[in-house]
Each structure stands twice: as structure tokens, then as C-alpha cells.
Write a protein that holds these residues in place. Structure first.
Motif, PDB file in Angstrom:
ATOM      1  N   ALA A  19       0.785  -1.466   0.035  1.00  0.00           N
ATOM      2  CA  ALA A  19      -0.081  -0.082   0.050  1.00  0.00           C
ATOM      3  C   ALA A  19       0.871   1.089   0.050  1.00  0.00           C
ATOM      4  O   ALA A  19       1.880   1.102   0.566  1.00  0.00           O
ATOM      5  N   LYS A  22      -1.800   3.826   3.072  1.00  0.00           N
ATOM      6  CA  LYS A  22      -2.249   2.519   3.937  1.00  0.00           C
ATOM      7  C   LYS A  22      -3.525   2.539   4.402  1.00  0.00           C
ATOM      8  O   LYS A  22      -4.369   3.566   4.692  1.00  0.00           O
ATOM      9  N   TYR A  23      -3.775   1.028   4.788  1.00  0.00           N
ATOM     10  CA  TYR A  23      -5.061   0.529   5.482  1.00  0.00           C
ATOM     11  C   TYR A  23      -4.613   0.398   6.943  1.00  0.00           C
ATOM     12  O   TYR A  23      -3.709  -0.442   7.107  1.00  0.00           O
ATOM     13  N   TRP A  24      -5.062   1.054   7.769  1.00  0.00           N
ATOM     14  CA  TRP A  24      -4.448   0.770   9.327  1.00  0.00           C
ATOM     15  C   TRP A  24      -5.796   1.070  10.199  1.00  0.00           C
ATOM     16  O   TRP A  24      -5.818   2.258  10.519  1.00  0.00           O
ATOM     17  N   LYS A  26      -9.982  -0.485  11.435  1.00  0.00           N
ATOM     18  CA  LYS A  26     -11.204  -1.268  11.032  1.00  0.00           C
ATOM     19  C   LYS A  26     -12.399  -0.236  11.279  1.00  0.00           C
ATOM     20  O   LYS A  26     -12.229   0.201  12.193  1.00  0.00           O
ATOM     21  N   ASN A  34     -14.719  -7.379   8.449  1.00  0.00           N
ATOM     22  CA  ASN A  34     -13.454  -6.957   8.375  1.00  0.00           C
ATOM     23  C   ASN A  34     -13.305  -5.629   7.367  1.00  0.00           C
ATOM     24  O   ASN A  34     -12.572  -5.781   6.377  1.00  0.00           O
ATOM     25  N   ARG A  76      -8.363 -18.398  12.108  1.00  0.00           N
ATOM     26  CA  ARG A  76      -8.811 -17.474  11.220  1.00  0.00           C
ATOM     27  C   ARG A  76      -8.883 -18.041   9.757  1.00  0.00           C
ATOM     28  O   ARG A  76      -9.692 -17.706   8.989  1.00  0.00           O
ATOM     29  N   SER A 112      -0.003 -12.031   4.185  1.00  0.00           N
ATOM     30  CA  SER A 112      -1.586 -12.373   4.115  1.00  0.00           C
ATOM     31  C   SER A 112      -2.171 -11.700   3.132  1.00  0.00           C
ATOM     32  O   SER A 112      -3.167 -12.257   2.732  1.00  0.00           O
ATOM     33  N   GLY A 143     -10.968 -12.217   4.467  1.00  0.00           N
ATOM     34  CA  GLY A 143      -9.700 -12.935   5.139  1.00  0.00           C
ATOM     35  C   GLY A 143      -8.570 -11.888   5.686  1.00  0.00           C
ATOM     36  O   GLY A 143      -8.179 -12.279   6.768  1.00  0.00           O
ATOM     37  N   SER A 144      -8.358 -10.878   4.981  1.00  0.00           N
ATOM     38  CA  SER A 144      -7.254 -10.000   5.365  1.00  0.00           C
ATOM     39  C   SER A 144      -7.592  -8.805   4.400  1.00  0.00           C
ATOM     40  O   SER A 144      -7.675  -8.758   3.163  1.00  0.00           O
ATOM     41  N   GLY A 145      -7.559  -7.690   5.119  1.00  0.00           N
ATOM     42  CA  GLY A 145      -8.077  -6.383   4.213  1.00  0.00           C
ATOM     43  C   GLY A 145      -7.267  -6.120   3.011  1.00  0.00           C
ATOM     44  O   GLY A 145      -7.644  -5.807   1.984  1.00  0.00           O
ATOM     45  N   SER A 146      -5.839  -6.379   3.339  1.00  0.00           N
ATOM     46  CA  SER A 146      -4.840  -5.984   1.918  1.00  0.00           C
ATOM     47  C   SER A 146      -4.957  -7.058   0.902  1.00  0.00           C
ATOM     48  O   SER A 146      -4.738  -6.652  -0.150  1.00  0.00           O
ATOM     49  N   THR A 199      -2.913  -7.158  12.215  1.00  0.00           N
ATOM     50  CA  THR A 199      -4.315  -7.226  12.804  1.00  0.00           C
ATOM     51  C   THR A 199      -3.950  -6.755  14.246  1.00  0.00           C
ATOM     52  O   THR A 199      -4.878  -5.841  14.678  1.00  0.00           O
ATOM     53  N   MET A 202      -3.070  -2.863  14.394  1.00  0.00           N
ATOM     54  CA  MET A 202      -4.028  -1.860  14.162  1.00  0.00           C
ATOM     55  C   MET A 202      -4.861  -2.055  15.232  1.00  0.00           C
ATOM     56  O   MET A 202      -5.734  -1.001  15.443  1.00  0.00           O
ATOM     57  N   MET A 249       1.047   6.388   9.614  1.00  0.00           N
ATOM     58  CA  MET A 249       0.542   5.187   9.985  1.00  0.00           C
ATOM     59  C   MET A 249       1.350   4.708  11.272  1.00  0.00           C
ATOM     60  O   MET A 249       0.818   4.357  12.397  1.00  0.00           O
ATOM     61  N   ASP A 289       5.548  -1.242   5.746  1.00  0.00           N
ATOM     62  CA  ASP A 289       4.286  -1.976   6.366  1.00  0.00           C
ATOM     63  C   ASP A 289       4.449  -2.181   7.803  1.00  0.00           C
ATOM     64  O   ASP A 289       5.639  -1.789   8.528  1.00  0.00           O
TER      65      ASP A 289
HETATM   66  C1  DP6 Z   1       0.489  -2.094   7.118  1.00  0.00           C
HETATM   67  O1  DP6 Z   1      -4.579  -6.482   5.572  1.00  0.00           O
HETATM   68  O2  DP6 Z   1      -2.622  -7.636   7.052  1.00  0.00           O
HETATM   69  O3  DP6 Z   1       0.203  -3.502   5.434  1.00  0.00           O
HETATM   70  O4  DP6 Z   1      -7.161  -6.971   7.592  1.00  0.00           O
HETATM   71  O5  DP6 Z   1      -6.286  -7.320   9.947  1.00  0.00           O
HETATM   72  O6  DP6 Z   1      -5.709  -9.084   7.757  1.00  0.00           O
HETATM   73  P1  DP6 Z   1      -5.974  -7.579   8.480  1.00  0.00           P
HETATM   74  O7  DP6 Z   1      -4.930  -6.835   8.011  1.00  0.00           O
HETATM   75  P2  DP6 Z   1      -3.561  -6.490   6.993  1.00  0.00           P
HETATM   76  O8  DP6 Z   1      -3.091  -5.154   7.205  1.00  0.00           O
HETATM   77  C2  DP6 Z   1      -2.290  -4.616   6.173  1.00  0.00           C
HETATM   78  C3  DP6 Z   1      -1.648  -3.366   6.845  1.00  0.00           C
HETATM   79  C4  DP6 Z   1      -0.565  -2.712   6.205  1.00  0.00           C
HETATM   80  C5  DP6 Z   1      -1.288  -1.562   5.257  1.00  0.00           C
HETATM   81  C6  DP6 Z   1      -1.653  -2.088   3.908  1.00  0.00           C
HETATM   82  O9  DP6 Z   1      -1.400  -2.862   3.219  1.00  0.00           O
HETATM   83  O10 DP6 Z   1      -2.557  -1.151   3.500  1.00  0.00           O
END
Ligand code: DP6
Length: 331
Positions: A19, A22-24, A26, A34, A76, A112, A143-146, A199, A202, A249, A289
Motif C-alpha cells: 500500500a 495505507k489501511y490501518w 477497521k 473486516n 482464522r 497475508s 480474510g485480510s483487508g490488504s 491485525t 492496528m 501510520m 508496512d
Molecule cells: C500495514 O491486511 O494484514 O500492510 O485485515 O487485519 O488482515 P487484516 O490486516 P492486513 O493489514 C495491512 C496493513 C498494512 C497496510 C496496508 O497493506 O494497507
């Protein structure tokens, strides 16, 4: 009842993605869907791959999962497979899964993301579900946001979504890899699995960091600008936004109580070296990350210079180099 399920194993290869925005964190109160608290923007990597084989087996009493040749029993993954089976609306057999990564697992290299993207595509096909890529992206997100982003190649935009059922929280392609062929050099500081998964990191940030609300607010605004920078191929602008997203982040995570620290000394050295290179006229920026590894993103023709500069830093175990590539596919 079982006529649509796969008689043969289904094998899928899915890429890692990193990313830039970023996604950080929920969205809360949405059960196990998720759902991300912000959208995100990523690049899909051509050379960091997970290959996953799924085979249904009537004789199994539980799913049998192996990762890089070692049996794993992760709640999981079992939960995710139960979810896939529930989508069929029928009673389905358990399955045997063999998955392997061609890069270090759980070390902040997006295992993931590639792992759940591969599993979502392979398991849904093995159980006879016919989902389009958008639906697969939404499934992988559970399963996993990313992982939602690894369904697509090149530059990918993940929507936060606003619906409570998660039906609008999926990724979509923004720009093809061939349209802007950036290159990535990854400085691997350690190949050991990290102490806190993304997970856990965050969730702890959300629960205890006084900076979490600001992080969310700033990241949403940055996403809009980053999307424009990608479409205009404005490398300098994308670099500035990406470094800000990564640092903010980590700042939000470090401000948690107790603080979540993913960096090592060499991580910091890499950031300084990349900024120094940029000062010398090399088009490059960094992102990091949930781990100590540093990803340096550069324009075609500059990767070897970046690689040489990072190789000189003590504490770097290895360097990987990759171009951008395509999304998950059935082999
Ligand atoms: C820092 O997708 O691993 O890589 O949804 O809980 O499985 P879960 O989290 P995940 O988090 C990724 C966090 C990151 C930033 C990103 O990839 O956006």
C-alpha cells in the motif's frame, strides 16, 4: 448437490501488494466482515507470489492446511473456509490446502495479502462458486483487508465502503502496470516473523492511540490526492503522499499504549539513505508496512542505483527487486 464442485485440485497464484496509502484500522460494529476504516491505494508486485492448491476431500474431519510445507492450524483460516462453504448454501466437504510463498512469511512483506487472495480465488472455485473479480476482492477482504487489492494488477484502489453489509468494500484497478511501470527495491532487515501481526497492531492502535482519529482523517484526504497523482503519473507528488501515509501510520502505532514499534535501526538508515538519494536527483520514495522492511519505489532505470545504495547499509539481510505485475490467477 455436489455437481458444481471441483473434482480436481484448483491451483491459484496471487501476488503480494504494497500500500502506498495505507489501511490501518477497521470500521467497528460490523461483525466479522473486516471492513477498513479508510480506503487505500496499492501497487501489485510481480515477483512476490503465493501459490495455493485447494482440493476437496470427503474423508477429512477438518480442513488440513499446510503453509510452506508445515502443517498449520489457524483459527482464522478455518473461519474463512467456513465462510466460503456457507456461501454455497449446502453442506460441503472439508478441504486440503497446500500454500507456499516465494518470500519470507509474516515478516511485513504482505504474505497475508497474497495468501488470502490466493485462498479466496482457489477455495471459491473449488467449492463451485462462480464469483467475479469484484466479488472475489470482497471475499478476500474478509480474510485480510490488504488481500482485497491483490485480485488486481498495477495500481489498485480499495474502497472503504459505507454499507454495513460490506458489499461496497472492495478493490478496483486504477491504472495498469504497463501504463506506469514503477520498480520496487525491498530492503529486508529481518526475515523473522514479526512480533505483532498487522491485525493486532492496528486493533491496539485503534483502542489506545490518541493519534488514531487524526490518522484516519488525514489518510482519507490523502487518498483522493494520491488517486489523482497516479492518474497524472506525478511521481514526486505520489512519493510525498506515500511517505506521509507510511510515517503517519507508524506514528499512530508508536503513540499507542504500549507503543507498537516495527522498525529496527536499519529501517531508519534506509529512510535517510532514500531521502539522500532523492536529494541527489534519483526519483525514489519509501514505504514501510507492519514490519522493519523498507520498500523503495522508483522509476524505470533507477532500481540498480537504489539497490546499490541500500546494500551498503549494515543490518540489511537481503534485497529483492520487483516490477509491478498482474493480479491473482488460476494456474
Ligand atoms: C500495514 O491486511 O494484514 O500492510 O485485515 O487485519 O488482515 P487484516 O490486516 P492486513 O493489514 C495491512 C496493513 C498494512 C497496510 C496496508 O497493506 O494497507
Amino acid at each position: 448437490m455436489t455437481k458444481a464442485i471441483a473434482k480436481q485440485p484448483v491451483i491459484v497464484q496471487a501476488p503480494a501488494n504494497i500500500a502506498l496509502i495505507k489501511y490501518w484500522g477497521k470500521r467497528t460494529g460490523c461483525g466479522n466482515l473486516n471492513l477498513p476504516a479508510t480506503g487505500s491505494l496499492s501497487i501489485t508486485l510481480s515477483d512476490l507470489l503465493t501459490t495455493t492448491k485447494v482440493e476437496l476431500d470427503q474423508s477429512l474431519q477438518a480442513d488440513a492446511i499446510s503453509l510452506n510445507g508445515i502443517a498449520v492450524d489457524e483459527k482464522r483460516i478455518h473461519r474463512f473456509l467456513d465462510h466460503v462453504r456457507s456461501l454455497t448454501g449446502e453442506v460441503m466437504p472439508y478441504c486440503r490446502i497446500e500454500s507456499s510463498n516465494n518470500f519470507p512469511t509474516a515478516a511485513g512483506l504482505a504474505s497475508s495479502a497474497s495468501g488470502y487472495a490466493a485462498l479466496a480465488m482457489a477455495a471459491s472455485k473449488a467449492y463451485g462458486l462462480s464469483l467475479d473479480r469484484t466479488q472475489l476482492s470482497g471475499l478476500a477482504r474478509i480474510g485480510s483487508g490488504s488481500a482485497a487489492r491483490s485480485m488486481f494488477g498495477g495500481f489498485v484502489l480499495m474502497h472503504r465502503g459505507i454499507r454495513d453489509d460490506g458489499s461496497d468494500a472492495f478493490a478496483e484497478p486504477l491504472l495498469d502496470a504497463t501504463a506506469w511501470p514503477l520498480e520496487v527495491v525491498i530492503a529486508i532487515v529481518t526475515t523473522k516473523a514479526k512480533a505483532h501481526s498487522s491485525t493486532v497492531g492496528m486493533n491496539h492502535t485503534m483502542a489506545t492511540s490518541p493519534y488514531y482519529a487524526q490518522w484516519i482523517e488525514h489518510n482519507e484526504a490523502r487518498l483522493v490526492q494520491a488517486k489523482k497523482a497516479v492518474l497524472e503519473k506525478d511521481f514526486e507528488c505520489l512519493g510525498a503522499l506515500s511517505e506521509a501515509s507510511a510515517l503517519q501510520m507508524h506514528a499512530s502505532a508508536m503513540a499507542a499504549e504500549p507503543g507498537v514499534l516495527y522498525w529496527q535501526g536499519a529501517t531508519m538508515e534506509c529512510m535517510h539513505r532514500i531521502r539522500q538519494l532523492r536529494g541527489e536527483g534519483v526519483p525514489v520514495f519509501f514505504t514501510i508496512d507492519a514490519g522493519p522492511q523498507v520498500k523503495a519505489v522508483t522509476l524505470p532505470g533507477h532500481a540498480s542505483k537504489v539497490r546499490d545504495a541500500l546494500a551498503d547499509i549494515s543490518g540489511i539481510e537481503a534485497l529483492e527487486q520487483t516490477t509491478l505485475g498482474a493480479g491473482a490467477r488460476v494456474l
